[in-house]
Design a protein around this motif. Structure first.
Motif, PDB file in Angstrom:
ATOM      1  N   LEU A   1       0.846  -1.191   0.000  1.00 15.52           N
ATOM      2  CA  LEU A   1       0.000   0.000   0.000  1.00 15.52           C
ATOM      3  C   LEU A   1       0.884   1.245   0.000  1.00 15.52           C
ATOM      4  O   LEU A   1       2.090   1.166   0.249  1.00 15.52           O
ATOM      5  N   GLY A   2       0.246   2.402  -0.275  1.00 13.91           N
ATOM      6  CA  GLY A   2       0.982   3.655  -0.286  1.00 13.91           C
ATOM      7  C   GLY A   2       1.721   3.915  -1.593  1.00 13.91           C
ATOM      8  O   GLY A   2       2.546   4.851  -1.650  1.00 13.91           O
ATOM      9  N   LEU A   3       1.476   3.125  -2.634  1.00 16.46           N
ATOM     10  CA  LEU A   3       2.141   3.335  -3.925  1.00 16.46           C
ATOM     11  C   LEU A   3       1.363   4.358  -4.752  1.00 16.46           C
ATOM     12  O   LEU A   3       0.133   4.400  -4.727  1.00 16.46           O
ATOM     13  N   ARG A   4       2.112   5.176  -5.535  1.00 16.61           N
ATOM     14  CA  ARG A   4       1.486   6.157  -6.421  1.00 16.61           C
ATOM     15  C   ARG A   4       2.239   6.155  -7.763  1.00 16.61           C
ATOM     16  O   ARG A   4       3.469   6.097  -7.785  1.00 16.61           O
ATOM     17  N   ALA A   5       1.455   6.242  -8.874  1.00 20.57           N
ATOM     18  CA  ALA A   5       2.048   6.278 -10.219  1.00 20.57           C
ATOM     19  C   ALA A   5       2.313   7.719 -10.617  1.00 20.57           C
ATOM     20  O   ALA A   5       1.621   8.650 -10.190  1.00 20.57           O
ATOM     21  N   GLN A   6       3.350   7.912 -11.484  1.00 20.84           N
ATOM     22  CA  GLN A   6       3.669   9.236 -12.000  1.00 20.84           C
ATOM     23  C   GLN A   6       2.625   9.625 -13.071  1.00 20.84           C
ATOM     24  O   GLN A   6       2.403   8.888 -14.027  1.00 20.84           O
ATOM     25  N   VAL A   7       2.012  10.784 -12.899  1.00 17.08           N
ATOM     26  CA  VAL A   7       1.005  11.262 -13.863  1.00 17.08           C
ATOM     27  C   VAL A   7       1.727  12.019 -14.981  1.00 17.08           C
ATOM     28  O   VAL A   7       2.015  13.213 -14.870  1.00 17.08           O
ATOM     29  N   GLU A   8       2.047  11.311 -16.083  1.00 13.29           N
ATOM     30  CA  GLU A   8       2.753  11.916 -17.198  1.00 13.29           C
ATOM     31  C   GLU A   8       2.456  11.109 -18.449  1.00 13.29           C
ATOM     32  O   GLU A   8       1.811  10.065 -18.401  1.00 13.29           O
ATOM     33  N   GLY A   9       2.976  11.604 -19.587  1.00 14.03           N
ATOM     34  CA  GLY A   9       2.739  10.931 -20.856  1.00 14.03           C
ATOM     35  C   GLY A   9       1.452  11.408 -21.520  1.00 14.03           C
ATOM     36  O   GLY A   9       0.873  12.441 -21.159  1.00 14.03           O
ATOM     37  N   PRO A  10       0.940  10.684 -22.525  1.00 15.14           N
ATOM     38  CA  PRO A  10      -0.299  11.065 -23.201  1.00 15.14           C
ATOM     39  C   PRO A  10      -1.464  11.155 -22.236  1.00 15.14           C
ATOM     40  O   PRO A  10      -1.434  10.587 -21.134  1.00 15.14           O
ATOM     41  N   ARG A  11      -2.502  11.867 -22.683  1.00 17.78           N
ATOM     42  CA  ARG A  11      -3.620  12.128 -21.792  1.00 17.78           C
ATOM     43  C   ARG A  11      -4.288  10.843 -21.320  1.00 17.78           C
ATOM     44  O   ARG A  11      -4.642  10.723 -20.138  1.00 17.78           O
TER      45      ARG A  11
END
Length: 574
Positions: A226-236
């Motif tokens: 738990l506590g994982l987050r993905a990087q918000v980047e790249g195509p929409r």
């Protein structure tokens, strides 16, 4: 071979998403480009072939028109110059001028094929005689048009066959153009495919890198971390997926905290879940039934509208035919009935021995007059039927000949007189004699008949007397004016403006079809080459002014009258 394919398939399944996407799209793009190039080349070759064949037919036709004198005089020198000009074209290999029996009068160019087919003697138009891998052979008949024919001769003279022109045209230009077209199409297709593949590779690289990072984070989350987050980047789309994943992880963390509290609530909901599902299912089923009923109703309404429109169109056409045929058939029936009564009296007098010569002469005269009236009206009915058929086929024409206007119009009005005999209305005629025309008497008669019948049907509603006047006089040196007027009730401006519209009538269901004046306008402004206008005011009667050239224009070659227009007499003074 099968092992090699299986090995490549296994390697492709184990490759990365970017590689699979690149290979799949590359194969699709190259396949589409190849198919597009092949189809485009094939279509282009068909168009080029059609153009070259048309050129060959036109060349054969042109040579046939220039070879009439040579075949008439058996003089090959009269056709040598146009044939030499034709041979100056690179693709023209051979030109032959043949007599009507197939013997050659003149031949120029390459050697003739070993076994040439004899020309078709009954051909009226140029045609493609043969086609090989290297050339086409076109044949055009050379015919001499017949001379002037009398309008009283039953059959028209046939064109005399003088001979044939045979043109052999090579396919070198076709092969060269097709090869160039194939090269251009494949070159453009490959260039566009390479450009598209390069753009696709850049897009795949930009797309798969964020996907790989997101997949790694999701793999860790699958292990229960738990506590994982993905990087918000790249195509929409990928950024949206990362945001959704982060929201999902946040929700999972909250749910983990609230799990104990929700267990009791889930237990309570489990007791009523089945009832809610059944209720929702019934609601959806009812809504589906209502939608299906609405759809069926809409389809039935659509079918009814289509059938109503078909019946309305059929009704309008039938009403028009009945309106136009009523007068000539009624006149013919009345004349036939009168002749039958006269013949009955003649038979009774003859059997009783009381037949006098004067009575016989009188009955014979009436019988001849009645036969003439029946034949005239039956012919008129046949012309009306043909004219309505022509209108349904987008108009044709009648025969063309020279005639005197007062004779044709007078004969027509004589057949219309019975319409006025048993009515309180009269027909007045004022015709200037000696107006010679070279035009179409059939359509002219139909125009005047339609105008007179229209005046009789619409002009005297509610009146116990009235007069229809038909006038014809010269309008300058080269035109004739026909005026059809009545002293009836006239028409309003709104009706006058729509009087030439098809199927517009103020007497629908009472004998009016809305086709009479539309036919008048179509014939006057089309085949007869004239002008027509209507002057009318309420209570002041109506005047239809028709201005026609004494010599009608030539029948149009591509218009609605091109098929049947025939000149029986030459123009006056020819």
């Amino acid at each position: 071979m099968s092992r090699l394919l299986a090995r490549w398939s296994a390697r492709l399944r184990g490759a990365t998403f970017r590689r699979q996407l690149t290979l799949a799209v590359a194969g699709g793009v190259l396949g589409v480009a190849a198919v597009s190039a092949v189809l485009s080349s094939w279509q282009g070759s068909l168009q080029v072939r059609e153009t070259l064949v048309r050129q060959g037919l036109n060349l054969a036709t042109s040579l046939a028109q220039q070879s009439q004198l040579a075949l008439l005089t058996e003089g090959a020198d009269n056709a040598r110059e146009p044939i030499e000009r034709a041979l100056s074209f690179p693709d023209v290999l051979r030109v032959e001028l043949l007599r009507a029996d197939g013997r050659a009068l003149l031949a120029r160019g390459a050697a003739a094929p070993a076994a040439a087919m004899p020309p078709m003697a009954g051909a009226l138009e140029p045609y493609l005689e043969a086609e090989t891998g290297a050339a086409w052979t076109f044949v055009a008949p050379v015919r001499m048009q017949p001379g002037e024919a009398s309008p009283f001769e039953a059959p028209a003279a046939q064109a005399e066959l003088l001979g044939f022109v045979r043109v052999t045209q090579g396919k070198a230009a076709l092969v060269q153009l097709v090869g160039r077209l194939v090269a251009i199409n494949f070159g453009v297709g490959l260039a566009l495919s390479a450009l598209l593949l390069w753009a696709l590779r850049q897009l795949a690289r930009r797309l798969t890198r964020p996907l790989g990072e997101l997949a790694a984070v999701m793999a860790h989350a699958g292990e229960g971390r738990l506590g994982l987050r993905a990087q918000v980047e790249g195509p929409r789309d990928i950024a949206n997926m990362a945001q959704v994943f982060n929201g999902m992880m946040h929700g999972l963390e909250l749910r983990e905290q609230e799990l104990q509290q929700k267990n009791a609530e889930l237990a309570r909901h489990a007791l009523t879940l089945e009832e809610r599902v059944e209720e929702r299912t019934r609601s959806l089923s009812s809504a589906n039934r209502e939608l299906q009923q609405a759809l069926d109703t809409l389809r039935d309404t659509q079918r009814q509208l289509i059938e109503a429109e078909k019946l309305a169109s059929l009704g309008r056409l039938v009403a028009g035919v009945a309106h136009e045929l009523n007068t000539p058939l009624g006149n013919a029936l009345m004349a036939a009935s009168t002749m039958q009564a006269e013949q009955t009296q003649l038979s009774e007098a003859m059997h009783a021995g009381q037949l006098r010569k004067s009575e016989f002469d009188r009955m014979l005269s009436k019988t001849i007059e009645g036969n003439t009236l029946v034949m005239s009206n039956v012919r008129r009915a046949a012309e009306i039927i043909r004219d309505f058929k022509q209108l349904a086929l987008d108009q044709t024409t009648d025969m063309r000949r020279g005639f005197l206007a007062h004779e044709v119009i007078g004969e027509l009005l004589a057949t219309l007189q019975p319409m006025f005999r048993h009515s309180p209305y009269e027909l007045a005629v004022e015709l200037e004699p000696g107006l010679r025309m070279d035009s179409y008497p059939g359509p002219l008669g139909q125009v005047i008949s339609n105008v007179v019948q229209n005046a009789l049907l619409h002009g005297f509603a509610g009146r116990d007397q009235g007069r229809v006047t038909v006038q014809c006089h010269a309008l300058g040196d080269d035109r004739v004016q026909v005026i059809c007027s009545d002293d009836g009730e006239g028409m309003t401006e709104s009706v006058r403006l729509r009087v030439f519209e098809a199927f517009f009538t103020t007497k629908l269901g009472q004998g009016g079809s809305g086709l009479g004046m539309q036919i008048v306008h179509s014939l006057v402004t089309g085949l007869l080459g004239g002008r027509v206008q209507v002057e009318s005011e309420p209570g002041a009667g109506t005047r239809v002014l028709i201005s026609l050239p004494r010599q009608a224009p030539q029948a149009p070659q591509t218009g609605p009258y091109a098929a049947n227009a025939t000149a029986l007499d030459s123009p006056p003074g020819a």
